[in-house]
Design an enzyme around this catalytic site. Structure first.
Site, PDB file in Angstrom:
ATOM      1  N   SER A  21       0.822  -1.216   0.000  1.00 58.29           N
ATOM      2  CA  SER A  21       0.000   0.000   0.000  1.00 58.29           C
ATOM      3  C   SER A  21       0.857   1.268   0.000  1.00 58.29           C
ATOM      4  CB  SER A  21      -0.959  -0.004   1.198  1.00 58.29           C
ATOM      5  OG  SER A  21      -0.237  -0.021   2.411  1.00 58.29           O
ATOM      6  N   LYS A  23       3.337   1.993   2.465  1.00 58.13           N
ATOM      7  CA  LYS A  23       3.690   2.443   3.821  1.00 58.13           C
ATOM      8  C   LYS A  23       5.172   2.822   3.909  1.00 58.13           C
ATOM      9  CE  LYS A  23       2.518  -1.478   5.684  1.00 58.13           C
ATOM     10  NZ  LYS A  23       2.173  -2.169   4.424  1.00 58.13           N
ATOM     11  N   GLU A  90       7.837  -1.561   9.637  1.00 50.92           N
ATOM     12  CA  GLU A  90       7.432  -2.957   9.924  1.00 50.92           C
ATOM     13  C   GLU A  90       7.200  -3.148  11.426  1.00 50.92           C
ATOM     14  OE1 GLU A  90       6.646  -4.912   7.533  1.00 50.92           O
ATOM     15  OE2 GLU A  90       7.874  -4.339   5.795  1.00 50.92           O
ATOM     16  N   GLN A  92       4.707  -3.936  13.088  1.00 48.71           N
ATOM     17  CA  GLN A  92       3.851  -5.061  13.527  1.00 48.71           C
ATOM     18  C   GLN A  92       4.668  -6.228  14.067  1.00 48.71           C
ATOM     19  OE1 GLN A  92       4.304  -4.307  10.279  1.00 48.71           O
ATOM     20  NE2 GLN A  92       5.155  -6.186   9.401  1.00 48.71           N
ATOM     21  N   CYS A 178      -9.076  -6.643  -1.988  1.00 53.69           N
ATOM     22  CA  CYS A 178     -10.195  -5.878  -1.437  1.00 53.69           C
ATOM     23  C   CYS A 178     -11.040  -6.815  -0.569  1.00 53.69           C
ATOM     24  CB  CYS A 178     -11.040  -5.286  -2.554  1.00 53.69           C
ATOM     25  SG  CYS A 178     -12.004  -6.532  -3.435  1.00 53.69           S
ATOM     26  N   CYS A 181     -12.808  -9.796  -2.631  1.00 51.64           N
ATOM     27  CA  CYS A 181     -11.832 -10.763  -3.157  1.00 51.64           C
ATOM     28  C   CYS A 181     -11.149 -11.516  -2.013  1.00 51.64           C
ATOM     29  CB  CYS A 181     -10.799 -10.089  -4.042  1.00 51.64           C
ATOM     30  SG  CYS A 181     -11.494  -9.466  -5.585  1.00 51.64           S
TER      31      CYS A 181
HETATM   32  P1  ADP Z   1       4.383  -1.358   1.763  1.00 51.67           P
HETATM   33  O1  ADP Z   1       5.481  -0.858   2.642  1.00 51.67           O
HETATM   34  O2  ADP Z   1       3.022  -0.865   2.181  1.00 51.67           O
HETATM   35  O3  ADP Z   1       4.386  -2.856   1.601  1.00 51.67           O
HETATM   36  P2  ADP Z   1       5.917  -0.127  -0.367  1.00 51.67           P
HETATM   37  O4  ADP Z   1       6.023   1.320   0.005  1.00 51.67           O
HETATM   38  O5  ADP Z   1       7.114  -0.987  -0.113  1.00 51.67           O
HETATM   39  O6  ADP Z   1       4.602  -0.748   0.305  1.00 51.67           O
HETATM   40  O7  ADP Z   1       5.607  -0.289  -1.932  1.00 51.67           O
HETATM   41  C1  ADP Z   1       4.584   0.402  -2.574  1.00 51.67           C
HETATM   42  C2  ADP Z   1       4.806   0.227  -4.069  1.00 51.67           C
HETATM   43  O8  ADP Z   1       4.565  -1.137  -4.415  1.00 51.67           O
HETATM   44  C3  ADP Z   1       3.862   0.999  -4.949  1.00 51.67           C
HETATM   45  O9  ADP Z   1       4.297   2.313  -5.162  1.00 51.67           O
HETATM   46  C4  ADP Z   1       3.906   0.182  -6.247  1.00 51.67           C
HETATM   47  O10 ADP Z   1       5.006   0.590  -7.036  1.00 51.67           O
HETATM   48  C5  ADP Z   1       4.205  -1.228  -5.781  1.00 51.67           C
HETATM   49  N1  ADP Z   1       3.066  -2.186  -5.843  1.00 51.67           N
HETATM   50  C6  ADP Z   1       3.179  -3.515  -6.109  1.00 51.67           C
HETATM   51  N2  ADP Z   1       1.987  -4.160  -6.029  1.00 51.67           N
HETATM   52  C7  ADP Z   1       1.058  -3.222  -5.702  1.00 51.67           C
HETATM   53  C8  ADP Z   1      -0.358  -3.239  -5.458  1.00 51.67           C
HETATM   54  N3  ADP Z   1      -1.077  -4.380  -5.554  1.00 51.67           N
HETATM   55  N4  ADP Z   1      -0.962  -2.076  -5.131  1.00 51.67           N
HETATM   56  C9  ADP Z   1      -0.237  -0.925  -5.025  1.00 51.67           C
HETATM   57  N5  ADP Z   1       1.089  -0.835  -5.252  1.00 51.67           N
HETATM   58  C10 ADP Z   1       1.754  -1.959  -5.586  1.00 51.67           C
HETATM   59 MG    MG Z   2       6.864  -1.851   3.859  1.00 54.71          MG
HETATM   60 ZN    ZN Z   3     -10.854  -7.216  -5.362  1.00 53.96          ZN
END
Ligand code: ADP
Ligand code: MG
Ligand code: ZN
Length: 195
Positions: A21, A23, A90, A92, A178, A181
């Site tokens: 997402s 983060k 991270e 959590q 979502c 799903c």
């Molecule tokens: P998190 O820390 O929440 O896991 P990151 O900041 O590491 O997320 O990575 C976000 C990036 O991952 C987005 O900018 C996009 O490039 C990529 N990405 C890969 N899969 C998805 C997805 N299903 N939805 C949104 N972004 C995604």
């Molecule tokens: Mg992360």
């Molecule tokens: Zn969905």
């Protein structure tokens, strides 16, 4: 007229949401912005998360900053040197000990920046995140894009057929889904479970 000086308050801000997402990207953005603004930052991550690089936090699109890997939250005190900001990615993966450390820092005028998954793959509140969300002054909930339909995703679904709550992986192991799903995936692939 006497005007009371503005108090230099600390606070807690939490960035949460499912995997993918953004983060980590948002945490990196806030850390870099603060550094540009002349503020000092100490960034930490759980030693368990070694997906990319031992002493870095890296987002899924490769953006990174330096971070100190720690086995438990109490070790933050060994590295903290009066920085203006303490960031933890991270989060959590840390238990309740993190809540005490974070509160103590915020009580001492430190801006504490936390990023972490709000739910595990069974959609249960994850580790220290629920408590931190309750105590935070500022909360940002991010959404990923549902891997199956493109809607806003709030759940992290685990593709592997095992029940390990902590298993470090990427798109080979997890999908952002979502609500609908996620519900179908849990019913079809995992015969549903707690939610
Ligand atoms: P998190 O820390 O929440 O896991 P990151 O900041 O590491 O997320 O990575 C976000 C990036 O991952 C987005 O900018 C996009 O490039 C990529 N990405 C890969 N899969 C998805 C997805 N299903 N939805 C949104 N972004 C995604
Ligand atoms: Mg992360
Ligand atoms: Zn969905």
């Amino acid at each position: 007229m006497f005007i009371e000086p503005k108090k230099d308050n600390g606070w807690i801000e939490v960035i949460s949401g499912p995997m993918f997402s953004g983060k980590t990207e948002e945490l990196i953005r806030r850390v870099k912005e603060a550094m540009t603004n002349g503020l000092s930052v100490a960034t930490f991550k759980p030693a368990i998360d070694n997906r990319y690089h031992e002493e870095k936090i890296t987002s899924h699109n490769g953006n990174n900053i330096l971070a100190i890997p720690i086995e438990r939250p109490g070790l933050i005190w060994d590295h903290y040197q009066d920085q203006n900001i303490v960031a933890v990615d991270e989060a959590q993966f840390f238990g309740p000990e993190l809540v005490g450390v974070v509160n103590a820092l915020a009580d001492h005028q430190v801006r504490v920046l936390i990023a972490g998954l709000d739910m595990d793959f069974m959609a249960r509140p994850f580790g220290s995140l629920p408590e931190l969300l309750a105590r935070a002054e500022h909360i940002t909930k991010l959404h990923a894009i549902c891997h199956r339909c493109g809607a806003k995703a709030t759940y992290t679904f685990k593709l592997a057929q095992n029940d390990k709550i902590v298993e470090i992986g990427e798109r080979n192991l997890y999908q952002a889904l979502c609500r609908s799903c996620y519900n179908s995936a849990m019913l079809n692939d995992r015969k549903a479970g707690p939610k």
